[in-house]
Enzyme design. Structure first.
Site, PDB file in Angstrom:
ATOM      1  N   ASP A 164       0.846  -1.196   0.000  1.00  0.00           N
ATOM      2  CA  ASP A 164       0.000   0.000   0.000  1.00  0.00           C
ATOM      3  C   ASP A 164       0.883   1.248   0.000  1.00  0.00           C
ATOM      4  O   ASP A 164       2.025   1.207   0.464  1.00  0.00           O
ATOM      5  CB  ASP A 164      -0.915  -0.004   1.259  1.00  0.00           C
ATOM      6  CG  ASP A 164      -2.176   0.816   1.066  1.00  0.00           C
ATOM      7  OD1 ASP A 164      -2.061   2.049   0.881  1.00  0.00           O
ATOM      8  OD2 ASP A 164      -3.275   0.238   1.102  1.00  0.00           O
TER       9      ASP A 164
ATOM     10  N   ASP B 179       3.724   1.567  -4.597  1.00  0.00           N
ATOM     11  CA  ASP B 179       2.813   2.369  -5.412  1.00  0.00           C
ATOM     12  C   ASP B 179       2.576   1.582  -6.697  1.00  0.00           C
ATOM     13  O   ASP B 179       3.508   1.367  -7.481  1.00  0.00           O
ATOM     14  CB  ASP B 179       3.474   3.716  -5.714  1.00  0.00           C
ATOM     15  CG  ASP B 179       2.604   4.606  -6.590  1.00  0.00           C
ATOM     16  OD1 ASP B 179       1.579   4.124  -7.139  1.00  0.00           O
ATOM     17  OD2 ASP B 179       2.961   5.790  -6.748  1.00  0.00           O
ATOM     18  N   VAL B 180       1.335   1.153  -6.908  1.00  0.00           N
ATOM     19  CA  VAL B 180       1.067   0.276  -8.053  1.00  0.00           C
ATOM     20  C   VAL B 180       1.237   0.987  -9.392  1.00  0.00           C
ATOM     21  O   VAL B 180       1.242   0.340 -10.448  1.00  0.00           O
ATOM     22  CB  VAL B 180      -0.332  -0.400  -7.985  1.00  0.00           C
ATOM     23  CG1 VAL B 180      -0.465  -1.249  -6.741  1.00  0.00           C
ATOM     24  CG2 VAL B 180      -1.464   0.615  -8.115  1.00  0.00           C
TER      25      VAL B 180
ATOM     26  N   TYR C 291     -14.646   5.894 -13.752  1.00  0.00           N
ATOM     27  CA  TYR C 291     -14.508   4.770 -12.803  1.00  0.00           C
ATOM     28  C   TYR C 291     -15.107   3.491 -13.391  1.00  0.00           C
ATOM     29  O   TYR C 291     -14.494   2.421 -13.330  1.00  0.00           O
ATOM     30  CB  TYR C 291     -15.196   5.129 -11.481  1.00  0.00           C
ATOM     31  CG  TYR C 291     -15.090   4.034 -10.448  1.00  0.00           C
ATOM     32  CD1 TYR C 291     -13.868   3.733  -9.853  1.00  0.00           C
ATOM     33  CD2 TYR C 291     -16.211   3.295 -10.074  1.00  0.00           C
ATOM     34  CE1 TYR C 291     -13.771   2.720  -8.909  1.00  0.00           C
ATOM     35  CE2 TYR C 291     -16.122   2.283  -9.128  1.00  0.00           C
ATOM     36  CZ  TYR C 291     -14.899   1.997  -8.554  1.00  0.00           C
ATOM     37  OH  TYR C 291     -14.798   0.988  -7.629  1.00  0.00           O
TER      38      TYR C 291
ATOM     39  N   LYS D  33     -13.277  -0.160 -14.282  1.00  0.00           N
ATOM     40  CA  LYS D  33     -13.642  -1.453 -13.702  1.00  0.00           C
ATOM     41  C   LYS D  33     -14.127  -2.432 -14.779  1.00  0.00           C
ATOM     42  O   LYS D  33     -13.939  -3.647 -14.648  1.00  0.00           O
ATOM     43  CB  LYS D  33     -14.690  -1.260 -12.607  1.00  0.00           C
ATOM     44  CG  LYS D  33     -14.121  -0.561 -11.368  1.00  0.00           C
ATOM     45  CD  LYS D  33     -12.983  -1.381 -10.745  1.00  0.00           C
ATOM     46  CE  LYS D  33     -12.416  -0.761  -9.490  1.00  0.00           C
ATOM     47  NZ  LYS D  33     -11.363  -1.600  -8.867  1.00  0.00           N
TER      48      LYS D  33
ATOM     49  N   THR E 235     -16.684   1.340   3.443  1.00  0.00           N
ATOM     50  CA  THR E 235     -15.235   1.420   3.662  1.00  0.00           C
ATOM     51  C   THR E 235     -14.848   2.884   3.870  1.00  0.00           C
ATOM     52  O   THR E 235     -15.661   3.783   3.624  1.00  0.00           O
ATOM     53  CB  THR E 235     -14.464   0.893   2.428  1.00  0.00           C
ATOM     54  OG1 THR E 235     -14.667   1.813   1.347  1.00  0.00           O
ATOM     55  CG2 THR E 235     -14.917  -0.496   2.014  1.00  0.00           C
TER      56      THR E 235
HETATM   57  P1  NAI Z   1     -10.036   2.381   0.411  1.00  0.00           P
HETATM   58  O1  NAI Z   1      -9.783   3.769  -0.096  1.00  0.00           O
HETATM   59  O2  NAI Z   1     -10.600   2.183   1.765  1.00  0.00           O
HETATM   60  O3  NAI Z   1      -8.706   1.516   0.252  1.00  0.00           O
HETATM   61  C1  NAI Z   1      -7.945   1.585  -0.921  1.00  0.00           C
HETATM   62  C2  NAI Z   1      -6.488   1.387  -0.563  1.00  0.00           C
HETATM   63  O4  NAI Z   1      -5.741   1.421  -1.800  1.00  0.00           O
HETATM   64  C3  NAI Z   1      -5.923   2.501   0.332  1.00  0.00           C
HETATM   65  O5  NAI Z   1      -5.266   1.929   1.452  1.00  0.00           O
HETATM   66  C4  NAI Z   1      -4.952   3.229  -0.579  1.00  0.00           C
HETATM   67  O6  NAI Z   1      -3.811   3.736   0.104  1.00  0.00           O
HETATM   68  C5  NAI Z   1      -4.561   2.137  -1.565  1.00  0.00           C
HETATM   69  N1  NAI Z   1      -4.033   2.684  -2.813  1.00  0.00           N
HETATM   70  C6  NAI Z   1      -4.574   3.665  -3.572  1.00  0.00           C
HETATM   71  N2  NAI Z   1      -3.767   3.959  -4.601  1.00  0.00           N
HETATM   72  C7  NAI Z   1      -2.701   3.135  -4.493  1.00  0.00           C
HETATM   73  C8  NAI Z   1      -1.519   2.970  -5.238  1.00  0.00           C
HETATM   74  N3  NAI Z   1      -1.241   3.747  -6.308  1.00  0.00           N
HETATM   75  N4  NAI Z   1      -0.627   2.026  -4.850  1.00  0.00           N
HETATM   76  C9  NAI Z   1      -0.870   1.273  -3.751  1.00  0.00           C
HETATM   77  N5  NAI Z   1      -1.963   1.386  -2.993  1.00  0.00           N
HETATM   78  C10 NAI Z   1      -2.866   2.320  -3.355  1.00  0.00           C
HETATM   79  O7  NAI Z   1     -10.996   1.736  -0.719  1.00  0.00           O
HETATM   80  P2  NAI Z   1     -11.953   0.440  -0.730  1.00  0.00           P
HETATM   81  O8  NAI Z   1     -13.327   0.924  -0.714  1.00  0.00           O
HETATM   82  O9  NAI Z   1     -11.495  -0.572   0.224  1.00  0.00           O
HETATM   83  O10 NAI Z   1     -11.680  -0.057  -2.233  1.00  0.00           O
HETATM   84  C11 NAI Z   1     -10.809  -1.129  -2.529  1.00  0.00           C
HETATM   85  C12 NAI Z   1     -11.113  -1.617  -3.936  1.00  0.00           C
HETATM   86  O11 NAI Z   1     -12.484  -1.972  -4.017  1.00  0.00           O
HETATM   87  C13 NAI Z   1     -10.879  -0.588  -5.038  1.00  0.00           C
HETATM   88  O12 NAI Z   1     -10.318  -1.238  -6.170  1.00  0.00           O
HETATM   89  C14 NAI Z   1     -12.274  -0.090  -5.360  1.00  0.00           C
HETATM   90  O13 NAI Z   1     -12.374   0.375  -6.687  1.00  0.00           O
HETATM   91  C15 NAI Z   1     -13.059  -1.369  -5.149  1.00  0.00           C
HETATM   92  N6  NAI Z   1     -14.481  -1.170  -4.903  1.00  0.00           N
HETATM   93  C16 NAI Z   1     -14.905  -0.430  -3.821  1.00  0.00           C
HETATM   94  C17 NAI Z   1     -16.245  -0.265  -3.611  1.00  0.00           C
HETATM   95  C18 NAI Z   1     -16.768   0.545  -2.475  1.00  0.00           C
HETATM   96  O14 NAI Z   1     -17.970   0.877  -2.502  1.00  0.00           O
HETATM   97  N7  NAI Z   1     -15.982   0.846  -1.459  1.00  0.00           N
HETATM   98  C19 NAI Z   1     -17.261  -0.850  -4.528  1.00  0.00           C
HETATM   99  C20 NAI Z   1     -16.694  -1.609  -5.612  1.00  0.00           C
HETATM  100  C21 NAI Z   1     -15.349  -1.753  -5.785  1.00  0.00           C
END
Ligand code: NAI
Length: 243
Positions: free
Chosen positions: A37, A52-53, A144, A148, A179
Protein backbone atom coordinates in the site's frame (compact mmCIF):
# COMPACT_ATOMS: atom_id res chain seq x y z
CA UNK A 1 -10.60 -22.96 8.55
CA UNK A 2 -6.91 -22.93 7.78
CA UNK A 3 -6.88 -23.50 4.05
CA UNK A 4 -4.13 -20.89 3.54
CA UNK A 5 -1.70 -22.45 6.06
CA UNK A 6 1.87 -22.12 4.80
CA UNK A 7 0.89 -19.78 1.95
CA UNK A 8 1.88 -16.17 1.37
CA UNK A 9 -0.77 -13.73 0.16
CA UNK A 10 -0.17 -10.21 -1.13
CA UNK A 11 -3.06 -7.73 -1.07
CA UNK A 12 -2.59 -4.41 -2.87
CA UNK A 13 -4.44 -1.57 -1.19
CA UNK A 14 -4.32 -3.89 1.82
CA UNK A 15 -4.08 -1.18 4.47
CA UNK A 16 -7.71 -0.01 4.26
CA UNK A 17 -11.27 -1.08 3.57
CA UNK A 18 -11.82 -4.19 1.45
CA UNK A 19 -8.07 -4.89 1.17
CA UNK A 20 -7.49 -4.76 4.91
CA UNK A 21 -10.53 -6.96 5.62
CA UNK A 22 -9.19 -9.43 3.05
CA UNK A 23 -5.65 -9.45 4.46
CA UNK A 24 -7.04 -10.03 7.97
CA UNK A 25 -9.30 -12.86 6.80
CA UNK A 26 -6.53 -14.60 4.85
CA UNK A 27 -4.26 -14.29 7.91
CA UNK A 28 -7.00 -15.71 10.13
CA UNK A 29 -7.20 -18.67 7.76
CA UNK A 30 -3.49 -19.38 8.01
CA UNK A 31 -1.81 -17.20 5.40
CA UNK A 32 1.10 -14.87 5.86
CA UNK A 33 -0.76 -11.80 4.60
CA UNK A 34 1.13 -8.80 3.27
CA UNK A 35 -0.51 -5.47 2.49
CA UNK A 36 1.19 -3.57 -0.33
CA UNK A 37 0.00 0.00 0.00
CA UNK A 38 0.99 3.65 -0.39
CA UNK A 39 0.50 3.88 3.36
CA UNK A 40 1.40 0.39 4.66
CA UNK A 41 0.70 0.97 8.35
CA UNK A 42 -1.16 -2.16 9.45
CA UNK A 43 -1.43 -4.07 12.68
CA UNK A 44 -0.27 -7.66 13.24
CA UNK A 45 -0.77 -10.27 12.05
CA UNK A 46 -0.97 -8.43 8.70
CA UNK A 47 2.41 -7.24 7.40
CA UNK A 48 2.79 -3.98 5.51
CA UNK A 49 5.20 -3.05 2.72
CA UNK A 50 5.12 0.28 0.91
CA UNK A 51 4.34 0.11 -2.79
CA UNK A 52 2.81 2.37 -5.41
CA UNK A 53 1.07 0.28 -8.05
CA UNK A 54 1.68 3.04 -10.62
CA UNK A 55 5.45 2.73 -10.22
CA UNK A 56 7.01 -0.37 -11.75
CA UNK A 57 10.26 -0.15 -9.74
CA UNK A 58 8.32 0.23 -6.49
CA UNK A 59 6.12 -2.79 -7.32
CA UNK A 60 9.11 -4.96 -8.24
CA UNK A 61 11.00 -3.98 -5.09
CA UNK A 62 7.96 -4.74 -2.91
CA UNK A 63 7.34 -8.14 -4.50
CA UNK A 64 11.05 -8.98 -4.18
CA UNK A 65 10.88 -7.99 -0.51
CA UNK A 66 7.86 -10.25 0.06
CA UNK A 67 9.69 -13.24 -1.37
CA UNK A 68 12.94 -12.43 0.46
CA UNK A 69 11.17 -12.04 3.81
CA UNK A 70 8.52 -14.75 3.54
CA UNK A 71 10.02 -17.19 1.04
CA UNK A 72 7.22 -17.50 -1.53
CA UNK A 73 4.14 -15.91 -3.07
CA UNK A 74 0.98 -17.95 -3.63
CA UNK A 75 -1.97 -15.53 -3.73
CA UNK A 76 -2.21 -12.08 -5.29
CA UNK A 77 -5.22 -9.90 -4.51
CA UNK A 78 -5.13 -6.98 -6.94
CA UNK A 79 -7.32 -4.59 -4.99
CA UNK A 80 -5.73 -1.11 -4.94
CA UNK A 81 -7.99 1.37 -6.65
CA UNK A 82 -9.11 4.98 -6.74
CA UNK A 83 -12.46 6.58 -7.52
CA UNK A 84 -13.58 9.20 -10.00
CA UNK A 85 -16.86 11.02 -10.27
CA UNK A 86 -18.71 12.74 -13.06
CA UNK A 87 -19.93 12.12 -16.58
CA UNK A 88 -17.59 11.72 -19.53
CA UNK A 89 -16.96 15.48 -19.72
CA UNK A 90 -16.00 15.86 -16.06
CA UNK A 91 -12.38 14.76 -16.11
CA UNK A 92 -9.49 15.94 -18.32
CA UNK A 93 -7.21 13.47 -20.09
CA UNK A 94 -4.58 13.44 -17.36
CA UNK A 95 -7.18 12.32 -14.78
CA UNK A 96 -8.33 9.55 -17.14
CA UNK A 97 -4.74 8.41 -17.47
CA UNK A 98 -4.15 8.60 -13.70
CA UNK A 99 -7.21 6.56 -12.73
CA UNK A 100 -6.69 3.95 -15.46
CA UNK A 101 -3.03 3.74 -14.41
CA UNK A 102 -3.96 2.86 -10.82
CA UNK A 103 -7.05 0.74 -11.45
CA UNK A 104 -6.07 -1.18 -14.60
CA UNK A 105 -2.37 -0.89 -15.47
CA UNK A 106 -1.55 -1.24 -11.76
CA UNK A 107 -3.09 -4.72 -11.77
CA UNK A 108 -1.05 -5.77 -14.81
CA UNK A 109 2.10 -4.31 -13.25
CA UNK A 110 1.73 -6.21 -9.97
CA UNK A 111 0.77 -9.42 -11.81
CA UNK A 112 3.88 -9.04 -14.01
CA UNK A 113 6.09 -8.90 -10.93
CA UNK A 114 4.24 -11.70 -9.12
CA UNK A 115 3.82 -14.25 -11.92
CA UNK A 116 7.33 -15.77 -11.78
CA UNK A 117 6.68 -16.55 -8.09
CA UNK A 118 3.07 -17.68 -8.59
CA UNK A 119 4.30 -20.17 -11.23
CA UNK A 120 6.27 -21.92 -8.49
CA UNK A 121 3.21 -22.29 -6.23
CA UNK A 122 0.93 -25.34 -6.29
CA UNK A 123 -1.87 -23.12 -4.92
CA UNK A 124 -1.58 -20.06 -7.14
CA UNK A 125 -4.51 -17.67 -7.49
CA UNK A 126 -5.10 -14.07 -8.47
CA UNK A 127 -8.24 -12.19 -7.46
CA UNK A 128 -8.91 -8.75 -8.93
CA UNK A 129 -11.32 -6.26 -7.35
CA UNK A 130 -13.72 -5.09 -10.03
CA UNK A 131 -17.02 -3.34 -9.35
CA UNK A 132 -20.72 -3.49 -10.00
CA UNK A 133 -20.12 -0.08 -11.63
CA UNK A 134 -18.79 -2.01 -14.64
CA UNK A 135 -22.23 -3.57 -15.19
CA UNK A 136 -24.85 -1.29 -13.66
CA UNK A 137 -24.64 1.84 -15.81
CA UNK A 138 -24.36 4.14 -12.79
CA UNK A 139 -24.78 7.87 -13.46
CA UNK A 140 -21.79 10.19 -12.85
CA UNK A 141 -19.24 7.36 -12.80
CA UNK A 142 -18.01 7.31 -16.43
CA UNK A 143 -14.26 7.03 -15.85
CA UNK A 144 -14.51 4.77 -12.80
CA UNK A 145 -16.96 2.42 -14.57
CA UNK A 146 -14.71 2.24 -17.63
CA UNK A 147 -11.74 1.37 -15.43
CA UNK A 148 -13.64 -1.45 -13.70
CA UNK A 149 -15.03 -2.77 -17.00
CA UNK A 150 -11.39 -3.08 -18.06
CA UNK A 151 -10.65 -4.98 -14.83
CA UNK A 152 -13.40 -7.50 -15.61
CA UNK A 153 -12.13 -7.99 -19.17
CA UNK A 154 -8.54 -8.23 -17.94
CA UNK A 155 -9.62 -10.93 -15.48
CA UNK A 156 -11.08 -13.12 -18.25
CA UNK A 157 -8.02 -12.62 -20.45
CA UNK A 158 -5.59 -13.41 -17.62
CA UNK A 159 -7.61 -16.48 -16.66
CA UNK A 160 -7.33 -17.78 -20.23
CA UNK A 161 -3.59 -17.07 -20.28
CA UNK A 162 -2.67 -18.82 -17.03
CA UNK A 163 -5.27 -21.47 -16.17
CA UNK A 164 -3.30 -24.20 -17.95
CA UNK A 165 -0.30 -23.32 -15.79
CA UNK A 166 -2.38 -23.86 -12.65
CA UNK A 167 -2.84 -20.16 -11.88
CA UNK A 168 -6.53 -19.29 -11.49
CA UNK A 169 -7.62 -15.70 -12.07
CA UNK A 170 -11.02 -14.43 -10.92
CA UNK A 171 -12.57 -11.15 -9.78
CA UNK A 172 -15.15 -9.82 -7.36
CA UNK A 173 -17.63 -7.08 -8.27
CA UNK A 174 -18.71 -5.37 -5.04
CA UNK A 175 -21.70 -3.08 -4.76
CA UNK A 176 -21.27 0.05 -2.64
CA UNK A 177 -19.23 -1.13 0.31
CA UNK A 178 -18.93 0.45 3.74
CA UNK A 179 -15.23 1.42 3.66
CA UNK A 180 -13.17 4.54 4.42
CA UNK A 181 -13.43 5.37 0.70
CA UNK A 182 -17.23 5.61 0.87
CA UNK A 183 -16.86 7.42 4.21
CA UNK A 184 -14.81 10.11 2.44
CA UNK A 185 -17.42 10.31 -0.31
CA UNK A 186 -20.18 10.81 2.26
CA UNK A 187 -18.15 13.40 4.22
CA UNK A 188 -17.80 15.51 1.07
CA UNK A 189 -21.55 15.41 0.31
CA UNK A 190 -23.71 18.44 1.26
CA UNK A 191 -25.95 16.14 3.35
CA UNK A 192 -23.96 12.99 4.32
CA UNK A 193 -26.94 11.26 6.00
CA UNK A 194 -29.15 11.77 2.95
CA UNK A 195 -26.35 10.62 0.66
CA UNK A 196 -25.82 7.49 2.77
CA UNK A 197 -29.57 6.75 2.65
CA UNK A 198 -29.51 7.16 -1.15
CA UNK A 199 -26.56 4.75 -1.47
CA UNK A 200 -28.30 2.22 0.79
CA UNK A 201 -31.52 2.51 -1.21
CA UNK A 202 -29.55 1.87 -4.42
CA UNK A 203 -28.66 -1.60 -3.08
CA UNK A 204 -31.63 -3.97 -3.55
CA UNK A 205 -30.94 -5.53 -0.14
CA UNK A 206 -31.33 -2.09 1.42
CA UNK A 207 -27.91 -1.61 3.01
CA UNK A 208 -24.28 -1.17 2.09
CA UNK A 209 -22.13 -4.23 1.44
CA UNK A 210 -19.63 -4.87 4.25
CA UNK A 211 -15.90 -5.10 3.61
CA UNK A 212 -15.95 -8.50 5.36
CA UNK A 213 -18.53 -9.83 2.90
CA UNK A 214 -16.30 -8.84 -0.02
CA UNK A 215 -13.27 -10.31 1.78
CA UNK A 216 -15.16 -13.61 2.18
CA UNK A 217 -15.80 -13.76 -1.57
CA UNK A 218 -12.16 -12.93 -2.33
CA UNK A 219 -10.96 -15.62 0.09
CA UNK A 220 -13.26 -18.14 -1.60
CA UNK A 221 -11.84 -17.28 -5.03
CA UNK A 222 -8.27 -17.35 -3.69
CA UNK A 223 -8.62 -20.71 -1.96
CA UNK A 224 -8.88 -24.42 -2.74
CA UNK A 225 -12.70 -24.61 -2.63
CA UNK A 226 -12.81 -22.61 -5.88
CA UNK A 227 -10.22 -24.87 -7.49
CA UNK A 228 -12.35 -25.36 -10.61
CA UNK A 229 -13.29 -21.69 -10.97
CA UNK A 230 -11.38 -19.41 -13.35
CA UNK A 231 -12.43 -16.34 -15.31
CA UNK A 232 -15.41 -15.62 -13.07
CA UNK A 233 -16.52 -12.21 -11.83
CA UNK A 234 -18.45 -12.80 -8.61
CA UNK A 235 -20.97 -10.09 -7.71
CA UNK A 236 -21.15 -9.12 -4.02
CA UNK A 237 -23.77 -6.48 -4.52
CA UNK A 238 -26.98 -7.24 -2.64
CA UNK A 239 -28.66 -8.31 -5.85
CA UNK A 240 -27.94 -5.16 -7.88
CA UNK A 241 -26.71 -7.03 -10.94
CA UNK A 242 -29.56 -7.70 -13.32
CA UNK A 243 -32.24 -5.88 -11.28
P1 NAI B 1 -10.04 2.38 0.41
O1 NAI B 1 -9.78 3.77 -0.10
O2 NAI B 1 -10.60 2.18 1.76
O3 NAI B 1 -8.71 1.52 0.25
C1 NAI B 1 -7.95 1.58 -0.92
C2 NAI B 1 -6.49 1.39 -0.56
O4 NAI B 1 -5.74 1.42 -1.80
C3 NAI B 1 -5.92 2.50 0.33
O5 NAI B 1 -5.27 1.93 1.45
C4 NAI B 1 -4.95 3.23 -0.58
O6 NAI B 1 -3.81 3.74 0.10
C5 NAI B 1 -4.56 2.14 -1.56
N1 NAI B 1 -4.03 2.68 -2.81
C6 NAI B 1 -4.57 3.67 -3.57
N2 NAI B 1 -3.77 3.96 -4.60
C7 NAI B 1 -2.70 3.13 -4.49
C8 NAI B 1 -1.52 2.97 -5.24
N3 NAI B 1 -1.24 3.75 -6.31
N4 NAI B 1 -0.63 2.03 -4.85
C9 NAI B 1 -0.87 1.27 -3.75
N5 NAI B 1 -1.96 1.39 -2.99
C10 NAI B 1 -2.87 2.32 -3.35
O7 NAI B 1 -11.00 1.74 -0.72
P2 NAI B 1 -11.95 0.44 -0.73
O8 NAI B 1 -13.33 0.92 -0.71
O9 NAI B 1 -11.49 -0.57 0.22
O10 NAI B 1 -11.68 -0.06 -2.23
C11 NAI B 1 -10.81 -1.13 -2.53
C12 NAI B 1 -11.11 -1.62 -3.94
O11 NAI B 1 -12.48 -1.97 -4.02
C13 NAI B 1 -10.88 -0.59 -5.04
O12 NAI B 1 -10.32 -1.24 -6.17
C14 NAI B 1 -12.27 -0.09 -5.36
O13 NAI B 1 -12.37 0.38 -6.69
C15 NAI B 1 -13.06 -1.37 -5.15
N6 NAI B 1 -14.48 -1.17 -4.90
C16 NAI B 1 -14.91 -0.43 -3.82
C17 NAI B 1 -16.24 -0.27 -3.61
C18 NAI B 1 -16.77 0.55 -2.48
O14 NAI B 1 -17.97 0.88 -2.50
N7 NAI B 1 -15.98 0.85 -1.46
C19 NAI B 1 -17.26 -0.85 -4.53
C20 NAI B 1 -16.69 -1.61 -5.61
C21 NAI B 1 -15.35 -1.75 -5.79
Amino acid sequence: MSEFEGLVAVVTGGASGIGLATARLLAARGATAVALDLDPRVEPPVHGIRADVTDDASVRAAVDEVVERFGRLDVLVNNAGVGAQGDVTANPDDEWHRVLDVNVVGMARVARAALPHLRRSPSAAIVNTGSIAAWAGLPQRALYSASKGAVHALTLAMAADYVREGIRVNAVAPGTADTPWVGRLLDSAPDPAAERAALEARQPHGRLVSADEVAGAIAYLAGPLSGSTAGTVLAVDGGMQGL
